[in-house]
Design a protein around this motif. Structure first.
Motif, PDB file in Angstrom:
ATOM      1  N   GLY A   1       0.810  -1.205   0.000  1.00 30.18           N
ATOM      2  CA  GLY A   1       0.000   0.000   0.000  1.00 30.18           C
ATOM      3  C   GLY A   1       0.844   1.256   0.000  1.00 30.18           C
ATOM      4  N   PHE A   2       0.151   2.380  -0.037  1.00 31.66           N
ATOM      5  CA  PHE A   2       0.828   3.672  -0.090  1.00 31.66           C
ATOM      6  C   PHE A   2       1.083   4.260   1.287  1.00 31.66           C
ATOM      7  CE2 PHE A   2       2.316   7.210  -2.383  1.00 31.66           C
ATOM      8  CZ  PHE A   2       1.965   8.346  -1.675  1.00 31.66           C
ATOM      9  N   ASP A   3       0.474   3.717   2.326  1.00 29.88           N
ATOM     10  CA  ASP A   3       0.626   4.262   3.675  1.00 29.88           C
ATOM     11  C   ASP A   3       2.032   3.977   4.181  1.00 29.88           C
ATOM     12  OD1 ASP A   3       0.198   5.393   6.131  1.00 29.88           O
ATOM     13  OD2 ASP A   3      -0.883   3.659   6.935  1.00 29.88           O
ATOM     14  N   ARG A   4       2.937   4.930   4.015  1.00 31.08           N
ATOM     15  CA  ARG A   4       4.324   4.759   4.406  1.00 31.08           C
ATOM     16  C   ARG A   4       4.713   5.873   5.379  1.00 31.08           C
ATOM     17  NH1 ARG A   4       7.477   2.140   0.491  1.00 31.08           N
ATOM     18  NH2 ARG A   4       9.102   2.327   2.048  1.00 31.08           N
ATOM     19  N   PRO A   5       4.548   5.659   6.681  1.00 30.30           N
ATOM     20  CA  PRO A   5       4.822   6.724   7.652  1.00 30.30           C
ATOM     21  C   PRO A   5       6.278   7.173   7.669  1.00 30.30           C
ATOM     22  CG  PRO A   5       4.323   4.638   8.768  1.00 30.30           C
ATOM     23  CD  PRO A   5       4.072   4.429   7.305  1.00 30.30           C
ATOM     24  N   ASN A   6       7.184   6.370   7.115  1.00 35.02           N
ATOM     25  CA  ASN A   6       8.590   6.762   7.102  1.00 35.02           C
ATOM     26  C   ASN A   6       8.928   7.699   5.942  1.00 35.02           C
ATOM     27  OD1 ASN A   6       8.103   4.539   5.367  1.00 35.02           O
ATOM     28  ND2 ASN A   6      10.284   4.157   5.223  1.00 35.02           N
ATOM     29  N   LEU A   7       7.960   7.988   5.052  1.00 35.76           N
ATOM     30  CA  LEU A   7       8.193   8.885   3.930  1.00 35.76           C
ATOM     31  C   LEU A   7       7.406  10.173   4.114  1.00 35.76           C
ATOM     32  CD1 LEU A   7       7.843   6.418   0.920  1.00 35.76           C
ATOM     33  CD2 LEU A   7       9.927   7.151   2.062  1.00 35.76           C
ATOM     34  N   THR A   8       8.009  11.271   3.689  1.00 35.23           N
ATOM     35  CA  THR A   8       7.296  12.541   3.702  1.00 35.23           C
ATOM     36  C   THR A   8       7.350  13.141   2.298  1.00 35.23           C
ATOM     37  OG1 THR A   8       9.279  13.770   4.336  1.00 35.23           O
ATOM     38  CG2 THR A   8       7.840  13.043   6.116  1.00 35.23           C
ATOM     39  N   PHE A   9       6.318  13.873   1.946  1.00 39.70           N
ATOM     40  CA  PHE A   9       6.235  14.500   0.644  1.00 39.70           C
ATOM     41  C   PHE A   9       5.971  15.981   0.845  1.00 39.70           C
ATOM     42  CE2 PHE A   9       4.897  10.148   0.252  1.00 39.70           C
ATOM     43  CZ  PHE A   9       5.622   9.704  -0.841  1.00 39.70           C
ATOM     44  N   SER A  10       6.626  16.799   0.049  1.00 39.76           N
ATOM     45  CA  SER A  10       6.387  18.239   0.135  1.00 39.76           C
ATOM     46  C   SER A  10       6.555  18.853  -1.247  1.00 39.76           C
ATOM     47  CB  SER A  10       7.348  18.892   1.133  1.00 39.76           C
ATOM     48  OG  SER A  10       8.686  18.748   0.683  1.00 39.76           O
ATOM     49  N   THR A  11       6.039  20.065  -1.397  1.00 37.66           N
ATOM     50  CA  THR A  11       6.209  20.811  -2.640  1.00 37.66           C
ATOM     51  C   THR A  11       6.744  22.191  -2.311  1.00 37.66           C
ATOM     52  OG1 THR A  11       3.947  21.636  -2.568  1.00 37.66           O
ATOM     53  CG2 THR A  11       4.322  19.604  -3.808  1.00 37.66           C
ATOM     54  N   LEU A  12       7.473  22.759  -3.222  1.00 33.55           N
ATOM     55  CA  LEU A  12       8.009  24.101  -3.064  1.00 33.55           C
ATOM     56  C   LEU A  12       7.605  24.923  -4.272  1.00 33.55           C
ATOM     57  CD1 LEU A  12      11.658  23.209  -1.969  1.00 33.55           C
ATOM     58  CD2 LEU A  12       9.764  23.887  -0.490  1.00 33.55           C
ATOM     59  N   ARG A  13       7.263  26.173  -4.023  1.00 33.73           N
ATOM     60  CA  ARG A  13       6.928  27.063  -5.129  1.00 33.73           C
ATOM     61  C   ARG A  13       8.225  27.437  -5.840  1.00 33.73           C
ATOM     62  NH1 ARG A  13       2.591  30.052  -6.521  1.00 33.73           N
ATOM     63  NH2 ARG A  13       1.543  29.562  -4.567  1.00 33.73           N
ATOM     64  N   GLY A  14       8.224  27.318  -7.157  1.00 34.34           N
ATOM     65  CA  GLY A  14       9.413  27.642  -7.939  1.00 34.34           C
ATOM     66  C   GLY A  14       9.645  29.139  -8.029  1.00 34.34           C
ATOM     67  N   GLU A  15      10.862  29.503  -8.368  1.00 34.07           N
ATOM     68  CA  GLU A  15      11.222  30.908  -8.536  1.00 34.07           C
ATOM     69  C   GLU A  15      11.156  31.289 -10.008  1.00 34.07           C
ATOM     70  OE1 GLU A  15      15.007  32.110  -6.993  1.00 34.07           O
ATOM     71  OE2 GLU A  15      14.819  30.749  -5.296  1.00 34.07           O
ATOM     72  N   ASN A  16      10.871  32.551 -10.271  1.00 36.68           N
ATOM     73  CA  ASN A  16      10.974  33.055 -11.630  1.00 36.68           C
ATOM     74  C   ASN A  16      12.447  33.368 -11.857  1.00 36.68           C
ATOM     75  OD1 ASN A  16      11.034  34.452 -13.997  1.00 36.68           O
ATOM     76  ND2 ASN A  16       9.308  35.781 -13.514  1.00 36.68           N
ATOM     77  N   LYS A  17      13.076  32.604 -12.723  1.00 41.00           N
ATOM     78  CA  LYS A  17      14.512  32.777 -12.949  1.00 41.00           C
ATOM     79  C   LYS A  17      14.789  33.649 -14.160  1.00 41.00           C
ATOM     80  CE  LYS A  17      15.680  28.730 -10.484  1.00 41.00           C
ATOM     81  NZ  LYS A  17      16.695  28.581  -9.577  1.00 41.00           N
ATOM     82  N   GLY A  18      13.796  34.420 -14.579  1.00 35.97           N
ATOM     83  CA  GLY A  18      14.000  35.355 -15.681  1.00 35.97           C
ATOM     84  C   GLY A  18      14.061  34.689 -17.041  1.00 35.97           C
ATOM     85  N   VAL A  19      13.460  33.531 -17.178  1.00 30.61           N
ATOM     86  CA  VAL A  19      13.456  32.865 -18.474  1.00 30.61           C
ATOM     87  C   VAL A  19      12.469  33.577 -19.374  1.00 30.61           C
ATOM     88  CG1 VAL A  19      12.950  30.688 -19.659  1.00 30.61           C
ATOM     89  CG2 VAL A  19      14.064  30.660 -17.418  1.00 30.61           C
ATOM     90  N   SER A  20      12.916  33.899 -20.575  1.00 39.18           N
ATOM     91  CA  SER A  20      12.067  34.597 -21.519  1.00 39.18           C
ATOM     92  C   SER A  20      10.998  33.674 -22.080  1.00 39.18           C
ATOM     93  CB  SER A  20      12.901  35.130 -22.687  1.00 39.18           C
ATOM     94  OG  SER A  20      13.867  36.019 -22.216  1.00 39.18           O
ATOM     95  N   PRO A  21       9.786  34.171 -22.285  1.00 41.05           N
ATOM     96  CA  PRO A  21       8.760  33.352 -22.932  1.00 41.05           C
ATOM     97  C   PRO A  21       9.243  32.945 -24.310  1.00 41.05           C
ATOM     98  CG  PRO A  21       7.843  35.437 -22.142  1.00 41.05           C
ATOM     99  CD  PRO A  21       9.319  35.505 -21.952  1.00 41.05           C
TER     100      PRO A  21
END
Length: 56
Positions: A34-54
């Motif tokens: 199963g997916f219930d894995r208490p030893n694992l953690t998941f997180s997300t971070l908002r990315g930065e705008n690195k000035g890449v041109s469209p």
């Protein structure tokens, strides 16, 4: 004897069979957990705008 471990997250039956075939496994032991894995953690971070041109 070689031991292969191939995590296949949410693989379909077709993908699992492809893995077995491509690795040429004979009578593999398959463990599904199963997916219930208490030893694992998941997180997300908002990315930065690195000035890449469209358009790049």
């Amino acid at each position: 004897m070689l031991e292969y471990r191939q995590p296949a997250a949410t693989a379909t039956e077709e993908v699992k069979q492809d893995i077995i075939r491509l690795l040429r496994l004979k009578n593999p032991k398959i463990f599904v957990t199963g997916f219930d894995r208490p030893n694992l953690t998941f997180s997300t971070l908002r990315g930065e705008n690195k000035g890449v041109s469209p358009g790049i």
